[in-house]
Design an enzyme around this catalytic site. Structure first.
Site, PDB file in Angstrom:
ATOM      1  N   ALA A  65       0.860  -1.173   0.000  1.00  0.00           N
ATOM      2  CA  ALA A  65       0.000   0.000   0.000  1.00  0.00           C
ATOM      3  C   ALA A  65       0.903   1.231   0.000  1.00  0.00           C
ATOM      4  CB  ALA A  65      -0.883  -0.018   1.237  1.00  0.00           C
ATOM      5  N   GLY A 109       0.545  -4.870   0.917  1.00  0.00           N
ATOM      6  CA  GLY A 109      -0.648  -4.930   0.070  1.00  0.00           C
ATOM      7  C   GLY A 109      -0.388  -5.600  -1.274  1.00  0.00           C
ATOM      8  N   GLU A 112      -0.685  -9.172  -0.564  1.00  0.00           N
ATOM      9  CA  GLU A 112      -2.109  -9.406  -0.266  1.00  0.00           C
ATOM     10  C   GLU A 112      -2.951  -9.392  -1.548  1.00  0.00           C
ATOM     11  OE1 GLU A 112      -1.782  -6.187   2.593  1.00  0.00           O
ATOM     12  OE2 GLU A 112      -2.522  -7.522   4.144  1.00  0.00           O
ATOM     13  N   GLU A 132       4.739  -4.866   7.173  1.00  0.00           N
ATOM     14  CA  GLU A 132       4.015  -3.758   7.815  1.00  0.00           C
ATOM     15  C   GLU A 132       4.505  -3.485   9.228  1.00  0.00           C
ATOM     16  OE1 GLU A 132       2.629  -6.217   6.069  1.00  0.00           O
ATOM     17  OE2 GLU A 132       1.039  -5.436   4.783  1.00  0.00           O
TER      18      GLU A 132
HETATM   19  N1  CAA Z   1       4.621   3.183  -0.857  1.00  0.00           N
HETATM   20  C1  CAA Z   1       5.021   4.312  -1.446  1.00  0.00           C
HETATM   21  N2  CAA Z   1       6.162   4.426  -2.166  1.00  0.00           N
HETATM   22  C2  CAA Z   1       6.925   3.330  -2.263  1.00  0.00           C
HETATM   23  C3  CAA Z   1       6.573   2.100  -1.663  1.00  0.00           C
HETATM   24  C4  CAA Z   1       5.352   2.050  -0.940  1.00  0.00           C
HETATM   25  N3  CAA Z   1       4.902   0.927  -0.369  1.00  0.00           N
HETATM   26  N4  CAA Z   1       7.547   1.199  -1.933  1.00  0.00           N
HETATM   27  C5  CAA Z   1       8.468   1.831  -2.681  1.00  0.00           C
HETATM   28  N5  CAA Z   1       8.097   3.125  -2.872  1.00  0.00           N
HETATM   29  C6  CAA Z   1       8.819   4.146  -3.618  1.00  0.00           C
HETATM   30  C7  CAA Z   1      10.014   4.679  -2.830  1.00  0.00           C
HETATM   31  O1  CAA Z   1       9.612   5.654  -1.885  1.00  0.00           O
HETATM   32  C8  CAA Z   1      10.866   5.224  -3.936  1.00  0.00           C
HETATM   33  O2  CAA Z   1      10.324   6.466  -4.332  1.00  0.00           O
HETATM   34  P1  CAA Z   1      11.325   7.777  -4.470  1.00  0.00           P
HETATM   35  O3  CAA Z   1      12.228   7.393  -5.606  1.00  0.00           O
HETATM   36  O4  CAA Z   1      10.367   8.869  -4.814  1.00  0.00           O
HETATM   37  O5  CAA Z   1      12.019   7.907  -3.180  1.00  0.00           O
HETATM   38  C9  CAA Z   1      10.613   4.256  -5.103  1.00  0.00           C
HETATM   39  O6  CAA Z   1       9.378   3.598  -4.804  1.00  0.00           O
HETATM   40  C10 CAA Z   1      11.691   3.195  -5.240  1.00  0.00           C
HETATM   41  O7  CAA Z   1      11.831   2.569  -3.977  1.00  0.00           O
HETATM   42  P2  CAA Z   1      13.263   2.384  -3.245  1.00  0.00           P
HETATM   43  O8  CAA Z   1      14.181   3.493  -3.592  1.00  0.00           O
HETATM   44  O9  CAA Z   1      12.991   2.146  -1.798  1.00  0.00           O
HETATM   45  O10 CAA Z   1      13.749   1.049  -3.975  1.00  0.00           O
HETATM   46  P3  CAA Z   1      14.731  -0.068  -3.389  1.00  0.00           P
HETATM   47  O11 CAA Z   1      15.024  -0.970  -4.548  1.00  0.00           O
HETATM   48  O12 CAA Z   1      15.865   0.534  -2.659  1.00  0.00           O
HETATM   49  O13 CAA Z   1      13.854  -0.875  -2.297  1.00  0.00           O
HETATM   50  C11 CAA Z   1      11.856  -1.989  -1.485  1.00  0.00           C
HETATM   51  C12 CAA Z   1      12.714  -1.614  -2.703  1.00  0.00           C
HETATM   52  C13 CAA Z   1      12.616  -2.973  -0.593  1.00  0.00           C
HETATM   53  C14 CAA Z   1      10.587  -2.633  -2.006  1.00  0.00           C
HETATM   54  C15 CAA Z   1      11.528  -0.725  -0.651  1.00  0.00           C
HETATM   55  O14 CAA Z   1      11.016   0.267  -1.544  1.00  0.00           O
HETATM   56  C16 CAA Z   1      10.511  -0.927   0.423  1.00  0.00           C
HETATM   57  O15 CAA Z   1      10.831  -1.444   1.479  1.00  0.00           O
HETATM   58  N6  CAA Z   1       9.240  -0.504   0.198  1.00  0.00           N
HETATM   59  C17 CAA Z   1       8.187  -0.546   1.183  1.00  0.00           C
HETATM   60  C18 CAA Z   1       7.660  -1.969   1.363  1.00  0.00           C
HETATM   61  C19 CAA Z   1       6.585  -1.980   2.450  1.00  0.00           C
HETATM   62  O16 CAA Z   1       6.813  -1.648   3.596  1.00  0.00           O
HETATM   63  N7  CAA Z   1       5.347  -2.398   2.054  1.00  0.00           N
HETATM   64  C20 CAA Z   1       4.223  -2.461   2.959  1.00  0.00           C
HETATM   65  C21 CAA Z   1       3.391  -1.219   2.833  1.00  0.00           C
HETATM   66  S1  CAA Z   1       2.122  -1.106   4.073  1.00  0.00           S
HETATM   67  C22 CAA Z   1       0.852  -2.061   3.496  1.00  0.00           C
HETATM   68  O17 CAA Z   1       0.917  -2.626   2.436  1.00  0.00           O
HETATM   69  C23 CAA Z   1      -0.371  -2.093   4.389  1.00  0.00           C
HETATM   70  C24 CAA Z   1      -1.372  -3.134   4.009  1.00  0.00           C
HETATM   71  O18 CAA Z   1      -1.244  -4.307   4.299  1.00  0.00           O
HETATM   72  C25 CAA Z   1      -2.601  -2.757   3.345  1.00  0.00           C
END
Ligand code: CAA
Length: 258
Positions: A65, A109, A112, A132
């Site tokens: 998400a 998400g 999911e 999360e």
């Molecule tokens: N939401 C918003 N933006 C996201 C994102 C997310 N979940 N995941 C990645 N992005 C964005 C980053 O902010 C980045 O944007 P900018 O270039 O503007 O900074 C871009 O995508 C590229 O990401 P990274 O630079 O972080 O890429 P990476 O290769 O270094 O890492 C990754 C990849 C490990 C997937 C890392 O991006 C990450 O950990 N993302 C978050 C994963 C996460 O926590 N997901 C759970 C979300 S909460 C949820 O989903 C709730 C639910 O159950 C409903």
């Protein structure tokens, strides 16, 4: 319809939906989820569509998400707005078969959403996770519920408590994905599976989906009764006559969804 966050293509009875927010690794914001629901509902209504495929990019199916969107919200916003309920319920109500073709990250998400599909075909680079907990929240679209039903308590606890990622090989061993294929072949293999499904009677494939999903919702005795009665009821269709006659006549069945 013109979409901003997904790309939709319908051909050869398959609706292919590609999540398309490359700058955010296909993070699921409300715009994307609403567009996805509209595309899925259109596919459900479109008589030409017999199977649906959801995919992302090579780097990410979806990284979760949208954290930027959620970071601005408080409890009252998400509770009164019932964040994600309408969209995930609507996806769960799609009756045609849906395959998730997953390459790269399927996190939060994203994992999911893949689990809301009927089965997952993963590339060798796929990584699944429910991270999360690192954000101070829990999964909100099935990461503690569907994952537990699919892979069991031990791995679901491990994934949700540590936030670690599961690679494609482990996901296949755990039963989260139905098969793992080389990354370059992911779409060919998935479209070929979708094509096989599209050749069946749509009535039967929709019934299979209901029966298998029923197994996760009910007792074995009730599930077996449901399956047996549905099996009996399919003898009222022309497709049952055609399927069995085609076998006897040693030819391919031509199903007409009747
Ligand atoms: N939401 C918003 N933006 C996201 C994102 C997310 N979940 N995941 C990645 N992005 C964005 C980053 O902010 C980045 O944007 P900018 O270039 O503007 O900074 C871009 O995508 C590229 O990401 P990274 O630079 O972080 O890429 P990476 O290769 O270094 O890492 C990754 C990849 C490990 C997937 C890392 O991006 C990450 O950990 N993302 C978050 C994963 C996460 O926590 N997901 C759970 C979300 S909460 C949820 O989903 C709730 C639910 O159950 C409903």
């Amino acid at each position: 319809m013109a979409y901003e966050t997904i790309i939709v293509d319908v051909s050869d009875h398959i609706c292919l939906i590609k999540l398309n927010r490359p700058d955010a690794l296909n993070a699921l914001n409300l715009e994307l989820l609403k567009e996805l629901v509209t595309a899925l509902q259109d596919a459900q209504k479109n008589d030409k569509v017999r199977c649906i495929v959801i995919t992302g990019s090579e780097k990410a199916f979806a990284a979760g998400a949208d954290i930027k969107m959620m970071s601005e919200q408080n409890f009252v916003d998400v509770f009164l707005g019932d964040l994600f309920t309408e969209e995930s319920d609507a996806i769960g109500r799609i009756r045609k078969p849906i395959i998730a073709a997953v390459s790269g990250y399927a996190l939060g998400g994203g994992c999911e959403l893949a689990m809301m599909c009927d089965f997952i075909i993963a590339s060798e680079t796929a990584k699944f996770g429910q991270p999360e907990i690192n954000l101070g929240v829990v999964a909100g679209m099935g990461g503690t519920q569907r994952l537990t039903r699919l892979v069991g308590k031990a791995k679901a606890m491990d994934m949700n408590l540590t936030g670690r990622f599961m690679d494609a090989a482990e996901a296949e061993r755990a039963g989260l994905v139905s098969r793992v294929v080389p990354t370059k072949k992911l779409m060919d293999e998935t479209m070929s599976a979708a094509q096989k499904i599209a050749e069946k009677s749509l009535i039967t494939s929709m019934v299979v989906k209901e029966c298998v999903n029923r197994a996760l919702e009910t007792t074995l005795t009730e599930g077996l009764l449901f399956e047996r009665r549905v099996f009996h009821s399919l003898f009222s269709t022309e497709d049952q006559k055609e399927g069995m006659n085609a076998f006897m006549e040693k030819r391919e069945a031509q199903f007409r969804d009747k």
